[in-house]
Design a protein around this motif. Structure first.
Motif, PDB file in Angstrom:
ATOM      1  N   UNK A 160       0.819  -1.218   0.043  1.00 55.00           N
ATOM      2  CA  UNK A 160      -0.096  -0.067  -0.044  1.00 55.00           C
ATOM      3  C   UNK A 160       0.870   1.408  -0.202  1.00 55.00           C
ATOM      4  N   UNK A 161       2.053   0.943   0.550  1.00 56.96           N
ATOM      5  CA  UNK A 161       3.051   2.501   0.714  1.00 56.96           C
ATOM      6  C   UNK A 161       3.761   2.428  -0.694  1.00 56.96           C
ATOM      7  N   UNK A 162       3.649   1.453  -1.632  1.00 60.64           N
ATOM      8  CA  UNK A 162       4.068   1.967  -3.045  1.00 60.64           C
ATOM      9  C   UNK A 162       5.636   0.967  -3.026  1.00 60.64           C
ATOM     10  N   UNK A 163       5.883   0.174  -2.178  1.00 62.30           N
ATOM     11  CA  UNK A 163       7.101  -0.678  -2.351  1.00 62.30           C
ATOM     12  C   UNK A 163       7.011  -1.938  -3.266  1.00 62.30           C
ATOM     13  N   UNK A 164       8.250  -2.421  -3.632  1.00 63.42           N
ATOM     14  CA  UNK A 164       8.181  -3.695  -4.052  1.00 63.42           C
ATOM     15  C   UNK A 164       8.428  -4.481  -3.052  1.00 63.42           C
ATOM     16  N   UNK A 165       7.606  -5.399  -2.986  1.00 67.20           N
ATOM     17  CA  UNK A 165       7.631  -6.447  -1.558  1.00 67.20           C
ATOM     18  C   UNK A 165       8.079  -7.731  -2.065  1.00 67.20           C
ATOM     19  N   UNK A 166       9.283  -8.128  -1.218  1.00 71.93           N
ATOM     20  CA  UNK A 166       9.945  -9.607  -1.403  1.00 71.93           C
ATOM     21  C   UNK A 166       9.390 -10.316  -0.030  1.00 71.93           C
ATOM     22  N   UNK A 167       8.598 -11.298  -0.253  1.00 70.34           N
ATOM     23  CA  UNK A 167       8.221 -12.163   0.974  1.00 70.34           C
ATOM     24  C   UNK A 167       8.909 -13.278   0.963  1.00 70.34           C
ATOM     25  N   UNK A 168       9.555 -13.548   2.244  1.00 68.91           N
ATOM     26  CA  UNK A 168      10.176 -14.902   2.601  1.00 68.91           C
ATOM     27  C   UNK A 168       9.507 -15.504   3.673  1.00 68.91           C
ATOM     28  N   UNK A 169       9.324 -17.001   3.402  1.00 70.70           N
ATOM     29  CA  UNK A 169       8.661 -17.737   4.100  1.00 70.70           C
ATOM     30  C   UNK A 169       9.182 -19.156   3.907  1.00 70.70           C
ATOM     31  N   UNK A 170       8.572 -19.910   4.865  1.00 73.35           N
ATOM     32  CA  UNK A 170       8.931 -21.595   4.584  1.00 73.35           C
ATOM     33  C   UNK A 170       7.779 -22.520   3.971  1.00 73.35           C
ATOM     34  N   UNK A 171       7.748 -22.667   2.911  1.00 74.98           N
ATOM     35  CA  UNK A 171       6.774 -23.619   2.122  1.00 74.98           C
ATOM     36  C   UNK A 171       5.815 -22.873   1.332  1.00 74.98           C
ATOM     37  N   UNK A 172       5.345 -23.578   0.259  1.00 69.91           N
ATOM     38  CA  UNK A 172       4.540 -23.112  -0.658  1.00 69.91           C
ATOM     39  C   UNK A 172       3.128 -22.420  -0.027  1.00 69.91           C
ATOM     40  N   UNK A 173       2.729 -23.369   0.779  1.00 70.55           N
ATOM     41  CA  UNK A 173       1.357 -22.896   1.404  1.00 70.55           C
ATOM     42  C   UNK A 173       1.431 -21.284   1.953  1.00 70.55           C
ATOM     43  N   UNK A 174       2.485 -21.323   2.655  1.00 70.60           N
ATOM     44  CA  UNK A 174       2.600 -19.976   3.552  1.00 70.60           C
ATOM     45  C   UNK A 174       3.041 -18.922   2.505  1.00 70.60           C
ATOM     46  N   UNK A 175       3.675 -19.129   1.427  1.00 64.31           N
ATOM     47  CA  UNK A 175       4.100 -18.197   0.555  1.00 64.31           C
ATOM     48  C   UNK A 175       2.890 -17.705  -0.247  1.00 64.31           C
ATOM     49  N   UNK A 176       1.734 -18.503  -0.327  1.00 66.58           N
ATOM     50  CA  UNK A 176       0.500 -18.269  -1.185  1.00 66.58           C
ATOM     51  C   UNK A 176      -0.166 -17.400  -0.375  1.00 66.58           C
ATOM     52  N   UNK A 178       1.280 -15.278   1.651  1.00 69.42           N
ATOM     53  CA  UNK A 178       2.097 -13.958   1.325  1.00 69.42           C
ATOM     54  C   UNK A 178       1.701 -13.014  -0.116  1.00 69.42           C
ATOM     55  N   UNK A 179       1.575 -14.063  -1.032  1.00 72.09           N
ATOM     56  CA  UNK A 179       1.172 -13.427  -2.449  1.00 72.09           C
ATOM     57  C   UNK A 179      -0.029 -12.867  -2.332  1.00 72.09           C
ATOM     58  N   UNK A 180      -1.135 -13.604  -1.765  1.00 76.13           N
ATOM     59  CA  UNK A 180      -2.482 -13.040  -1.637  1.00 76.13           C
ATOM     60  C   UNK A 180      -2.408 -11.753  -0.923  1.00 76.13           C
ATOM     61  N   UNK A 181      -1.529 -11.376  -0.038  1.00 75.24           N
ATOM     62  CA  UNK A 181      -1.443 -10.078   0.489  1.00 75.24           C
ATOM     63  C   UNK A 181      -0.949  -9.103  -0.190  1.00 75.24           C
ATOM     64  N   UNK A 182      -0.107  -9.417  -1.347  1.00 74.95           N
ATOM     65  CA  UNK A 182       0.085  -8.626  -2.077  1.00 74.95           C
ATOM     66  C   UNK A 182       1.851  -8.535  -2.436  1.00 74.95           C
ATOM     67  N   UNK A 184       5.130  -9.171  -4.102  1.00 79.60           N
ATOM     68  CA  UNK A 184       5.446  -9.206  -5.632  1.00 79.60           C
ATOM     69  C   UNK A 184       6.426 -10.359  -5.949  1.00 79.60           C
ATOM     70  N   UNK A 185       7.346 -10.713  -5.067  1.00 78.06           N
ATOM     71  CA  UNK A 185       8.270 -11.878  -5.324  1.00 78.06           C
ATOM     72  C   UNK A 185       8.364 -12.799  -4.159  1.00 78.06           C
ATOM     73  N   UNK A 186       8.513 -13.886  -4.119  1.00 79.78           N
ATOM     74  CA  UNK A 186       8.704 -14.993  -2.983  1.00 79.78           C
ATOM     75  C   UNK A 186       9.927 -15.753  -3.031  1.00 79.78           C
ATOM     76  N   UNK A 187      10.323 -15.872  -1.730  1.00 83.74           N
ATOM     77  CA  UNK A 187      11.468 -16.711  -1.188  1.00 83.74           C
ATOM     78  C   UNK A 187      10.951 -17.834  -0.491  1.00 83.74           C
TER      79      UNK A 187
END
Length: 321
Positions: A160-176, A178-182, A184-187
């Protein structure tokens, strides 16, 4: 009243006939409807948190409920008012007393479960990213623990603040999530080299770290010049040691951040933050992610969801039979 109490550090029980408290001067008595859990509750139960209430006590930092009695000197609140409170502890009970100055009136459209889950997670991320790190549009935000209670709100607010967001989490389910929350990139920490992946994506300008340990070290080494690194907590159990030469070479700033600390020396930072966040919720721009809602009788199961990291977003306990 019923209360889930710490009777000695490391030992808890659901007490069926705990004494109902009375509000002292400047306090209110709250009929608690919902209490959201935080990782800090686990530390408080063990006696390893920075604040150690007198035994016995009910853990539970953030609550929502209805005011049923006023202590002397309280004139700005009314019986029947619906409020949210960050009280530090006392939330896992049917009633609790809290300072009137910490009560925040709830919007009419916000239910108690949402309100309980709203305060710490959203305001932690909002104050950290906006007030402390001064995150700017166009910067890259790296969020560790991105599917957790605070991490997920950092993803949402960072976007919402206009950043490019890289989300880091463990496993595909948790990353999904984070992806739904916005994001841009997943690790995925199970399979990816965090430092290498962030560098491939252009490096991090702001790091949001509620995890600590090896992830902190990898994130620090992936920072761009003049990056800001927010230390939010240490869910890994490992408090990292910082190599000061890395900070010097890239002019990196490491920022300590304890949301609850502002209650003691600058509470207006938190109340201003919550007012802005309630407006964002009212306009439909943010919505708490609550993975589990359980009754007070299942508090131990609720805490275990945090302990085993099987939850995403928030876990809320309702004071239902």
């Amino acid at each position: 009243m019923r209360a889930y109490q710490v009777t000695e550090f490391g030992k808890t029980e659901l007490v069926e006939n705990a004494p109902k408290p009375s509000p002292a001067k400047g306090e209110v008595l709250l009929k608690i409807h919902a209490c959201a859990l935080n990782f800090a509750d686990l530390l408080m139960i063990k006696g390893t948190y920075q604040e150690r209430p007198n035994l016995p006590f009910a853990p539970g930092m953030e609550v929502a409920g209805e005011i049923v009695a006023l202590g002397d000197g309280v004139s700005n609140l009314e019986i029947g008012a619906r409020v949210a409170v960050f009280g530090g502890h006392g939330g896992l009970a049917e009633y609790g007393v809290f300072p009137a100055a910490l009560c925040v009136a709830l919007p009419d459209a916000m239910d108690f479960v949402t309100a309980a889950a709203f305060q710490v997670a959203y305001s932690t991320s909002h104050v950290a990213l906006d007030y402390r790190a001064d995150l700017k549009p166009g910067e890259t935000l790296l969020v560790l623990g991105a599917a957790g209670g605070v991490g997920l709100t950092a993803v949402e607010l960072g976007k919402l603040m206009g950043a490019t967001v890289i989300a880091v989490a463990r496993g595909a389910d948790k990353l999904a999530v984070a992806k739904e929350a916005g994001a841009d990139h997943l690790i995925d920490t199970e399979t990816d080299d965090l430092r290498a992946r962030v560098k491939e994506l252009g490096g991090a300008d702001v790091v949001y770290d509620p995890v600590g340990g090896d992830l902190f070290t990898a994130a620090l080494r992936s920072c761009n010049p003049e990056a800001r690194v927010l230390t939010i907590g240490f869910a890994s159990g490992d408090v990292p040691q910082i190599a000061a030469n890395h900070l010097l070479v890239k002019n990196i700033t490491v920022i300590g951040f304890y949301w609850g600390g502002y209650l003691k020396f600058k509470p207006e930072v938190l109340t201003d933050s919550l007012s802005k966040l309630f407006s964002l919720h009212g306009s439909g721009k943010i919505t708490p992610h609550i993975s589990h809602t359980l009754p007070l009788s299942q508090t131990e199961e609720a805490l275990e969801l945090l302990r085993s990291r099987r939850s995403t977003g928030k876990v809320v306990v309702e004071m239902t039979n």
